[in-house]
Design a protein around this motif. Sequence first.
Motif, PDB file in Angstrom:
ATOM      1  N   GLU A 256      -4.761 -42.790  52.539  1.00  0.00           N
ATOM      2  CA  GLU A 256      -5.132 -41.848  53.598  1.00  0.00           C
ATOM      3  C   GLU A 256      -4.512 -40.480  53.346  1.00  0.00           C
ATOM      4  O   GLU A 256      -5.168 -39.438  53.489  1.00  0.00           O
ATOM      5  CB  GLU A 256      -4.676 -42.389  54.946  1.00  0.00           C
ATOM      6  CG  GLU A 256      -5.002 -41.463  56.123  1.00  0.00           C
ATOM      7  CD  GLU A 256      -4.365 -41.938  57.412  1.00  0.00           C
ATOM      8  OE1 GLU A 256      -5.077 -42.492  58.257  1.00  0.00           O
ATOM      9  OE2 GLU A 256      -3.123 -41.752  57.568  1.00  0.00           O
ATOM     10  N   TYR A 257      -3.250 -40.459  52.945  1.00  0.00           N
ATOM     11  CA  TYR A 257      -2.519 -39.212  52.713  1.00  0.00           C
ATOM     12  C   TYR A 257      -3.182 -38.402  51.596  1.00  0.00           C
ATOM     13  O   TYR A 257      -3.399 -37.185  51.727  1.00  0.00           O
ATOM     14  CB  TYR A 257      -1.079 -39.537  52.343  1.00  0.00           C
ATOM     15  CG  TYR A 257      -0.119 -38.373  52.396  1.00  0.00           C
ATOM     16  CD1 TYR A 257       0.436 -37.960  53.600  1.00  0.00           C
ATOM     17  CD2 TYR A 257       0.260 -37.694  51.238  1.00  0.00           C
ATOM     18  CE1 TYR A 257       1.341 -36.901  53.647  1.00  0.00           C
ATOM     19  CE2 TYR A 257       1.147 -36.640  51.271  1.00  0.00           C
ATOM     20  CZ  TYR A 257       1.687 -36.245  52.487  1.00  0.00           C
ATOM     21  OH  TYR A 257       2.573 -35.203  52.526  1.00  0.00           O
ATOM     22  N   LEU A 258      -3.531 -39.075  50.508  1.00  0.00           N
ATOM     23  CA  LEU A 258      -4.187 -38.390  49.393  1.00  0.00           C
ATOM     24  C   LEU A 258      -5.591 -37.923  49.782  1.00  0.00           C
ATOM     25  O   LEU A 258      -6.041 -36.859  49.337  1.00  0.00           O
ATOM     26  CB  LEU A 258      -4.256 -39.320  48.182  1.00  0.00           C
ATOM     27  CG  LEU A 258      -2.906 -39.718  47.575  1.00  0.00           C
ATOM     28  CD1 LEU A 258      -3.102 -40.744  46.468  1.00  0.00           C
ATOM     29  CD2 LEU A 258      -2.162 -38.497  47.038  1.00  0.00           C
TER      30      LEU A 258
ATOM     31  N   ASP B  50       3.058 -52.502  47.919  1.00  0.00           N
ATOM     32  CA  ASP B  50       3.631 -51.494  48.815  1.00  0.00           C
ATOM     33  C   ASP B  50       5.052 -51.141  48.400  1.00  0.00           C
ATOM     34  O   ASP B  50       5.500 -50.000  48.568  1.00  0.00           O
ATOM     35  CB  ASP B  50       3.619 -52.004  50.259  1.00  0.00           C
ATOM     36  CG  ASP B  50       2.211 -52.122  50.830  1.00  0.00           C
ATOM     37  OD1 ASP B  50       1.281 -51.510  50.255  1.00  0.00           O
ATOM     38  OD2 ASP B  50       2.042 -52.822  51.842  1.00  0.00           O
ATOM     39  N   GLU B  51       5.754 -52.127  47.851  1.00  0.00           N
ATOM     40  CA  GLU B  51       7.138 -51.881  47.415  1.00  0.00           C
ATOM     41  C   GLU B  51       7.185 -50.808  46.331  1.00  0.00           C
ATOM     42  O   GLU B  51       8.112 -49.978  46.308  1.00  0.00           O
ATOM     43  CB  GLU B  51       7.763 -53.178  46.895  1.00  0.00           C
ATOM     44  CG  GLU B  51       8.093 -54.207  47.971  1.00  0.00           C
ATOM     45  CD  GLU B  51       6.858 -54.884  48.554  1.00  0.00           C
ATOM     46  OE1 GLU B  51       6.946 -55.363  49.703  1.00  0.00           O
ATOM     47  OE2 GLU B  51       5.805 -54.931  47.856  1.00  0.00           O
ATOM     48  N   MET B  52       6.204 -50.806  45.452  1.00  0.00           N
ATOM     49  CA  MET B  52       6.173 -49.789  44.401  1.00  0.00           C
ATOM     50  C   MET B  52       5.958 -48.396  44.987  1.00  0.00           C
ATOM     51  O   MET B  52       6.480 -47.410  44.456  1.00  0.00           O
ATOM     52  CB  MET B  52       5.083 -50.115  43.388  1.00  0.00           C
ATOM     53  CG  MET B  52       5.397 -51.300  42.493  1.00  0.00           C
ATOM     54  SD  MET B  52       4.107 -51.610  41.257  1.00  0.00           S
ATOM     55  CE  MET B  52       4.229 -50.144  40.238  1.00  0.00           C
TER      56      MET B  52
ATOM     57  N   GLU C 113      -2.019 -48.382  51.647  1.00  0.00           N
ATOM     58  CA  GLU C 113      -3.054 -47.944  52.590  1.00  0.00           C
ATOM     59  C   GLU C 113      -2.765 -46.554  53.131  1.00  0.00           C
ATOM     60  O   GLU C 113      -3.653 -45.691  53.195  1.00  0.00           O
ATOM     61  CB  GLU C 113      -3.155 -48.950  53.744  1.00  0.00           C
ATOM     62  CG  GLU C 113      -4.223 -48.594  54.771  1.00  0.00           C
ATOM     63  CD  GLU C 113      -4.276 -49.577  55.933  1.00  0.00           C
ATOM     64  OE1 GLU C 113      -5.169 -49.427  56.793  1.00  0.00           O
ATOM     65  OE2 GLU C 113      -3.407 -50.482  55.996  1.00  0.00           O
ATOM     66  N   LYS C 114      -1.509 -46.319  53.522  1.00  0.00           N
ATOM     67  CA  LYS C 114      -1.127 -45.002  54.048  1.00  0.00           C
ATOM     68  C   LYS C 114      -1.185 -43.933  52.950  1.00  0.00           C
ATOM     69  O   LYS C 114      -1.581 -42.785  53.205  1.00  0.00           O
ATOM     70  CB  LYS C 114       0.284 -45.066  54.644  1.00  0.00           C
ATOM     71  CG  LYS C 114       0.659 -43.836  55.462  1.00  0.00           C
ATOM     72  CD  LYS C 114      -0.185 -43.739  56.726  1.00  0.00           C
ATOM     73  CE  LYS C 114       0.241 -42.569  57.608  1.00  0.00           C
ATOM     74  NZ  LYS C 114      -0.599 -42.456  58.814  1.00  0.00           N
TER      75      LYS C 114
ATOM     76  N   ALA D  24      -9.528 -42.645  45.947  1.00  0.00           N
ATOM     77  CA  ALA D  24      -8.060 -42.645  46.013  1.00  0.00           C
ATOM     78  C   ALA D  24      -7.521 -44.075  45.989  1.00  0.00           C
ATOM     79  O   ALA D  24      -6.531 -44.378  45.303  1.00  0.00           O
ATOM     80  CB  ALA D  24      -7.593 -41.916  47.269  1.00  0.00           C
ATOM     81  N   GLU D  25      -8.166 -44.974  46.716  1.00  0.00           N
ATOM     82  CA  GLU D  25      -7.743 -46.380  46.736  1.00  0.00           C
ATOM     83  C   GLU D  25      -7.854 -47.006  45.351  1.00  0.00           C
ATOM     84  O   GLU D  25      -6.960 -47.753  44.918  1.00  0.00           O
ATOM     85  CB  GLU D  25      -8.588 -47.169  47.740  1.00  0.00           C
ATOM     86  CG  GLU D  25      -8.276 -46.840  49.186  1.00  0.00           C
ATOM     87  CD  GLU D  25      -9.282 -47.435  50.158  1.00  0.00           C
ATOM     88  OE1 GLU D  25      -8.971 -47.489  51.366  1.00  0.00           O
ATOM     89  OE2 GLU D  25     -10.380 -47.821  49.728  1.00  0.00           O
TER      90      GLU D  25
END
Length: 617
Positions: free
Chosen positions: A538-540, A497-499, A534-535, A486-487
């Motif tokens: 984890e979510y995916l 992160d803005e994207m 990063e979040k 996923a990463e």
Amino acid sequence: MPSYTVTVATGSQWFAGTDDYVYLSLEGTAGCSERHLLDKPFYNDFERGAVDSYDVTVEEDLGEIQLIKIEKRKYWYQDDWYLKYITVKTPVGDYLEFPCYRWITDEKEIVLRDGRAKLARDDKTQILKQHRRKELETRQKMYRWKEWHPGFPLSIDAHSHSDLPRDIQFDNEKGIDFILNYSKAMENLYVNRFMHMFQSSWSDFADFERIFVRISNTISEYVMQHWKEDFMFGYQFLNGCNPVLIRRCTEIPKKLPVTMDMVECSLERNLTLEEEVKQGNVFIVDYELLDGVDANKTDPCTIQYLAAPICLLYKNLENKIVPIAIQLSQKPGPDNPIFLPSDATYDWLLAKIWVRSSDFHIHQTVTHLLRTHLVSEVFSIAMFRQLPAVHPLFKLLVPHMRFTIAINTKAREQLICECGLFDKANATGGGGHVQMVQKAMKDLTYSSLCFPEEIKAKGMDSKEDIPYYFYRDDGIKVWEAIKSFAEDVIHIYYESDEMVCEDVELQAFVKDIYVYGMRGVKASGFPKMIRTREKLAEYLTVIIFTTSAQHAAVNFGQLFLGMYPDEHFVEKPVKEAMAKFRKNLDEIVNAIAERNKNKKLPYYYLSPDRIPNSVAV
């Protein structure tokens, strides 16, 4: 005049081909082609599994091809067509891929974009923005939320499997497979012949052997030989079909008034019970959820019962987990004794059977139905409603949603509906299973779906202290492999992160899951918004792990993890990430196979070569 070579691939499913009229037109940055007839009745193109090529000549160069339009016009009768993909070779020799993997039904037109994954911010032309918006508007009309029971996660708005959008219905093979598997299960369990055994008291332990006479393999035979023994009873909490309830006991609950005198003969370290608890050698499984749940009353001639036991377990000097005390209901008292291994043989065995019965009900209704099937359906519906086919996260997730909505709809039709199999063969049928899901929703939290976090929260994370917890060991390896994949995908498409924050489609997907899946309950801990890469990783990982590995661990059966026969991604960096993912999974397979060598009870439920991609069984 410029000429384009168009290649069309038809699916290999039964009845995937078509004899209808099929038209194609190309739309580019410099213009549109005319409508070209590719196939008409009796030309024998677009047959099942076929790959057909055509030359499309245009008067002027069309520029960069942005869209392909495919129209199907009925010749005689309804003839659905499964289109896998289209490739286009341009006049200058470039190749473009247009994935479809959809059914074209009736007299309809579908519009395809090329296979390169794009975020909404990447679409610069009005035609692409409009296509993206129209696709989601259409999907949101087709994939509607509906409440099946109060308090449940919302599900698809469909009364039956035939009401579902054609693209998510079982194909013919899967539909037949569902019927055959259902029939085979009934045959294996002798349900039709021995239904009376489910609806009346069993008089002999030999009834177990009569029920499972058709299920024969090395593990089942070993379990049948040893199921009465305490070590097997304890082992199943670690590596059976419901290995999610056991937790380390940090304090003996007041509702279980176990004394040192009761369990002294079961303790092996010359320590008091309190000292054993402090050293981490005592474990507990509490079936409090079943307290107050109504037993099945659908057959007035059959009285059925439910227990809500508490089971205390102990890690002995051989590092085996064994039971040392069982109380069959939640409120202590003279009519609720604590059963011990020192009791009469059959008293102790029956107490363990009641625990196993309760474990079955929690497993089927909560661990399996709620925490894999219903949750995965939430992920699926939200994905179809909020992520267009060109979105990289749609491409990433769609293999893990295959047939999930269909299998759940079939279950609501035949298994867990009123007068379904659940009502006929389950003590929580007739409404008890509904009460259980409603009660279990308060424990359905985001953190509880984060595998390593949940293992740690239960105090079960130490391999040194608990060496034979293979569900934990294999699960963490698979979790890390999925997260790494996923990463890799995230870093290809999101540079910052803005994207992530600015991706309105992603945020709508996350919001749909929180509002409709978790019913907007803040205590669920499900995020309303994702703000970092990063979040997001984890979510995916939560989504993919739940729909694949977790379901495999608690169900068991198809198209396996890491294998993606439908090529939604076309870019080289993503294909390299997939190859790396498969390599990591292969290493896990080999490690598990090596560990399982010569084991009488091998654990392979979380071996990636046995983990289906999606909740489809």
